[in-house]
Design a protein around this motif. Structure first.
Motif, PDB file in Angstrom:
ATOM      1  N   ALA A 186      93.251  -5.810 168.715  1.00 34.33           N
ATOM      2  CA  ALA A 186      92.507  -7.008 169.123  1.00 34.33           C
ATOM      3  C   ALA A 186      93.435  -8.220 169.174  1.00 34.33           C
ATOM      4  CB  ALA A 186      91.349  -7.257 168.163  1.00 34.33           C
ATOM      5  N   ILE A 187      94.275  -8.352 168.176  1.00 33.70           N
ATOM      6  CA  ILE A 187      95.226  -9.470 168.157  1.00 33.70           C
ATOM      7  C   ILE A 187      96.197  -9.355 169.331  1.00 33.70           C
ATOM      8  CG2 ILE A 187      97.111 -10.552 166.864  1.00 33.70           C
ATOM      9  CD1 ILE A 187      95.527  -9.733 164.283  1.00 33.70           C
ATOM     10  N   VAL A 225     101.089 -15.805 166.172  1.00 35.50           N
ATOM     11  CA  VAL A 225     100.226 -15.956 167.358  1.00 35.50           C
ATOM     12  C   VAL A 225      99.455 -17.271 167.410  1.00 35.50           C
ATOM     13  CG1 VAL A 225      99.990 -13.472 167.684  1.00 35.50           C
ATOM     14  CG2 VAL A 225      98.240 -14.711 166.400  1.00 35.50           C
ATOM     15  N   THR A 226      99.338 -17.975 166.295  1.00 36.52           N
ATOM     16  CA  THR A 226      98.646 -19.262 166.316  1.00 36.52           C
ATOM     17  C   THR A 226      99.420 -20.291 165.507  1.00 36.52           C
ATOM     18  OG1 THR A 226      96.624 -20.490 165.787  1.00 36.52           O
ATOM     19  CG2 THR A 226      97.108 -18.591 164.403  1.00 36.52           C
ATOM     20  N   ALA A 227      99.481 -21.481 166.037  1.00 37.65           N
ATOM     21  CA  ALA A 227     100.146 -22.577 165.342  1.00 37.65           C
ATOM     22  C   ALA A 227      99.270 -23.122 164.216  1.00 37.65           C
ATOM     23  CB  ALA A 227     100.470 -23.695 166.332  1.00 37.65           C
ATOM     24  N   ARG A 228      98.023 -22.679 164.143  1.00 42.95           N
ATOM     25  CA  ARG A 228      97.062 -23.216 163.173  1.00 42.95           C
ATOM     26  C   ARG A 228      96.615 -22.187 162.138  1.00 42.95           C
ATOM     27  NH1 ARG A 228      97.101 -28.542 164.126  1.00 42.95           N
ATOM     28  NH2 ARG A 228      96.745 -29.089 166.274  1.00 42.95           N
ATOM     29  N   PHE A 229      97.463 -21.212 161.824  1.00 37.05           N
ATOM     30  CA  PHE A 229      97.116 -20.293 160.740  1.00 37.05           C
ATOM     31  C   PHE A 229      97.386 -21.008 159.424  1.00 37.05           C
ATOM     32  CE2 PHE A 229      98.643 -17.027 157.674  1.00 37.05           C
ATOM     33  CZ  PHE A 229      97.395 -16.543 157.358  1.00 37.05           C
ATOM     34  N   ASN A 230      96.379 -21.031 158.550  1.00 34.77           N
ATOM     35  CA  ASN A 230      96.504 -21.708 157.259  1.00 34.77           C
ATOM     36  C   ASN A 230      96.568 -20.655 156.156  1.00 34.77           C
ATOM     37  OD1 ASN A 230      96.183 -23.163 154.879  1.00 34.77           O
ATOM     38  ND2 ASN A 230      94.891 -24.696 155.866  1.00 34.77           N
ATOM     39  N   SER A 231      97.767 -20.351 155.716  1.00 40.46           N
ATOM     40  CA  SER A 231      97.937 -19.319 154.688  1.00 40.46           C
ATOM     41  C   SER A 231      97.451 -19.789 153.319  1.00 40.46           C
ATOM     42  CB  SER A 231      99.396 -18.870 154.614  1.00 40.46           C
ATOM     43  OG  SER A 231     100.225 -19.962 154.273  1.00 40.46           O
ATOM     44  N   ASP A 232      97.268 -21.104 153.152  1.00 42.48           N
ATOM     45  CA  ASP A 232      96.777 -21.624 151.872  1.00 42.48           C
ATOM     46  C   ASP A 232      95.270 -21.449 151.709  1.00 42.48           C
ATOM     47  OD1 ASP A 232      99.339 -22.433 151.129  1.00 42.48           O
ATOM     48  OD2 ASP A 232      99.092 -24.381 152.087  1.00 42.48           O
ATOM     49  N   LEU A 233      94.550 -21.358 152.823  1.00 42.79           N
ATOM     50  CA  LEU A 233      93.105 -21.120 152.764  1.00 42.79           C
ATOM     51  C   LEU A 233      92.880 -19.614 152.677  1.00 42.79           C
ATOM     52  CD1 LEU A 233      91.502 -23.506 155.397  1.00 42.79           C
ATOM     53  CD2 LEU A 233      91.073 -23.449 152.956  1.00 42.79           C
ATOM     54  N   PHE A 234      92.367 -19.165 151.562  1.00 41.47           N
ATOM     55  CA  PHE A 234      92.210 -17.723 151.346  1.00 41.47           C
ATOM     56  C   PHE A 234      91.076 -17.505 150.346  1.00 41.47           C
ATOM     57  CE2 PHE A 234      93.631 -13.832 148.967  1.00 41.47           C
ATOM     58  CZ  PHE A 234      93.446 -12.925 150.013  1.00 41.47           C
ATOM     59  N   LEU A 235      90.189 -16.603 150.704  1.00 46.41           N
ATOM     60  CA  LEU A 235      89.096 -16.242 149.798  1.00 46.41           C
ATOM     61  C   LEU A 235      89.181 -14.746 149.542  1.00 46.41           C
ATOM     62  CD1 LEU A 235      86.443 -16.886 148.270  1.00 46.41           C
ATOM     63  CD2 LEU A 235      85.237 -16.366 150.416  1.00 46.41           C
ATOM     64  N   ARG A 236      89.258 -14.377 148.270  1.00 45.22           N
ATOM     65  CA  ARG A 236      89.280 -12.964 147.878  1.00 45.22           C
ATOM     66  C   ARG A 236      88.114 -12.723 146.933  1.00 45.22           C
ATOM     67  NH1 ARG A 236      94.691 -10.312 146.065  1.00 45.22           N
ATOM     68  NH2 ARG A 236      94.505  -8.967 147.883  1.00 45.22           N
ATOM     69  N   VAL A 257     100.314  -9.348 153.718  1.00 45.85           N
ATOM     70  CA  VAL A 257     101.635  -9.870 154.102  1.00 45.85           C
ATOM     71  C   VAL A 257     101.842  -9.661 155.595  1.00 45.85           C
ATOM     72  CG1 VAL A 257     104.133  -9.493 153.867  1.00 45.85           C
ATOM     73  CG2 VAL A 257     102.702  -9.645 151.827  1.00 45.85           C
ATOM     74  N   ASP A 258     101.552  -8.450 156.081  1.00 41.96           N
ATOM     75  CA  ASP A 258     101.699  -8.165 157.515  1.00 41.96           C
ATOM     76  C   ASP A 258     100.783  -9.044 158.358  1.00 41.96           C
ATOM     77  OD1 ASP A 258     103.536  -6.186 156.934  1.00 41.96           O
ATOM     78  OD2 ASP A 258     102.125  -4.529 157.203  1.00 41.96           O
ATOM     79  N   LEU A 259      99.531  -9.162 157.937  1.00 39.75           N
ATOM     80  CA  LEU A 259      98.564  -9.946 158.697  1.00 39.75           C
ATOM     81  C   LEU A 259      98.965 -11.420 158.740  1.00 39.75           C
ATOM     82  CD1 LEU A 259      95.964 -10.015 160.317  1.00 39.75           C
ATOM     83  CD2 LEU A 259      94.685 -10.107 158.158  1.00 39.75           C
ATOM     84  N   ARG A 260      99.436 -11.938 157.630  1.00 41.78           N
ATOM     85  CA  ARG A 260      99.889 -13.342 157.604  1.00 41.78           C
ATOM     86  C   ARG A 260     101.077 -13.546 158.557  1.00 41.78           C
ATOM     87  NH1 ARG A 260      98.498 -12.914 151.667  1.00 41.78           N
ATOM     88  NH2 ARG A 260      96.782 -14.394 151.409  1.00 41.78           N
ATOM     89  N   ARG A 261     101.999 -12.580 158.588  1.00 43.73           N
ATOM     90  CA  ARG A 261     103.151 -12.687 159.484  1.00 43.73           C
ATOM     91  C   ARG A 261     102.698 -12.678 160.947  1.00 43.73           C
ATOM     92  NH1 ARG A 261     105.665  -8.300 158.271  1.00 43.73           N
ATOM     93  NH2 ARG A 261     104.984  -7.167 160.095  1.00 43.73           N
ATOM     94  N   VAL A 262     101.800 -11.757 161.286  1.00 43.92           N
ATOM     95  CA  VAL A 262     101.300 -11.651 162.662  1.00 43.92           C
ATOM     96  C   VAL A 262     100.558 -12.921 163.058  1.00 43.92           C
ATOM     97  CG1 VAL A 262      99.642 -10.430 164.130  1.00 43.92           C
ATOM     98  CG2 VAL A 262     101.220  -9.129 162.704  1.00 43.92           C
ATOM     99  N   LEU A 263      99.663 -13.393 162.210  1.00 50.09           N
ATOM    100  CA  LEU A 263      98.864 -14.570 162.553  1.00 50.09           C
ATOM    101  C   LEU A 263      99.712 -15.833 162.648  1.00 50.09           C
ATOM    102  CD1 LEU A 263      95.654 -13.832 160.497  1.00 50.09           C
ATOM    103  CD2 LEU A 263      95.956 -13.669 162.983  1.00 50.09           C
ATOM    104  N   SER A 264     100.701 -15.965 161.805  1.00 46.87           N
ATOM    105  CA  SER A 264     101.556 -17.151 161.888  1.00 46.87           C
ATOM    106  C   SER A 264     102.421 -17.115 163.145  1.00 46.87           C
ATOM    107  CB  SER A 264     102.419 -17.295 160.636  1.00 46.87           C
ATOM    108  OG  SER A 264     103.335 -16.234 160.535  1.00 46.87           O
TER     109      SER A 264
END
Length: 149
Positions: free
Chosen positions: A59-60, A97-108, A88-95
């Motif tokens: 999808a990405i 493909v988008t200039a607005r990926f916020n790795s600090d916002l995270f809910l687990r 880790v992989d998902l954060r790398r991919v998203l950072s």
């Protein structure tokens, strides 16, 4: 705030640059339309063999060469106590493909192997509810800031 879930990952054909532009399949256009209409994207994914599931990566991949995701605010939600390699992989991919990926916002919220009734009880509990509410408020603020930037 309204949250919509894209339900048709399984309907997306395997990514092929030969099927872009005028040949873009209808399920891909539905994904693109939903992404375009959204103020932001919350992505949640299980881990498979310590990696990103193929369906999500596919999808990405369909979005990579398009404009709709480049400035879209994105954050992650995770429903397991494990999966750090995939994250880790998902954060790398998203950072990428988008200039607005916020790795600090995270809910687990660890929900793996819980029954539906247990999940409802856990997410309805005061601590998780409060944490989720704060996460969503922070994400909404991030989306508002992205619109004005």
């Amino acid at each position: 705030m309204a949250i919509e879930v894209f339900q048709d990952l399984a309907a997306l054909p395997v990514f092929s640059p030969d099927l872009e532009e005028a040949l873009t399949p209808a399920p891909v256009l539905a994904l693109v339309q939903q992404v375009q209409a959204a103020d932001g994207l919350l992505i949640s994914s299980p881990e498979y063999v310590r990696a990103l599931p193929g369906g999500l990566k596919n999808a990405i991949d369909w979005l990579v060469s398009r404009e709709e995701i480049i400035q879209k605010p994105v954050a992650l939600v995770h429903a397991s106590h494990r999966g750090d390699d995939m994250l880790v992989d998902l954060r790398r991919v998203l950072s990428t493909v988008t200039a607005r990926f916020n790795s600090d916002l995270f809910l687990r919220v660890p929900l793996m192997k819980e029954s539906a009734a247990s999940v409802l009880q856990i997410v309805s509990g005061a601590e998780v509810y409060s944490e989720a509410q704060q996460f969503l408020q922070d994400f909404a603020a991030f989306c508002r800031c992205a619109r004005t930037a």
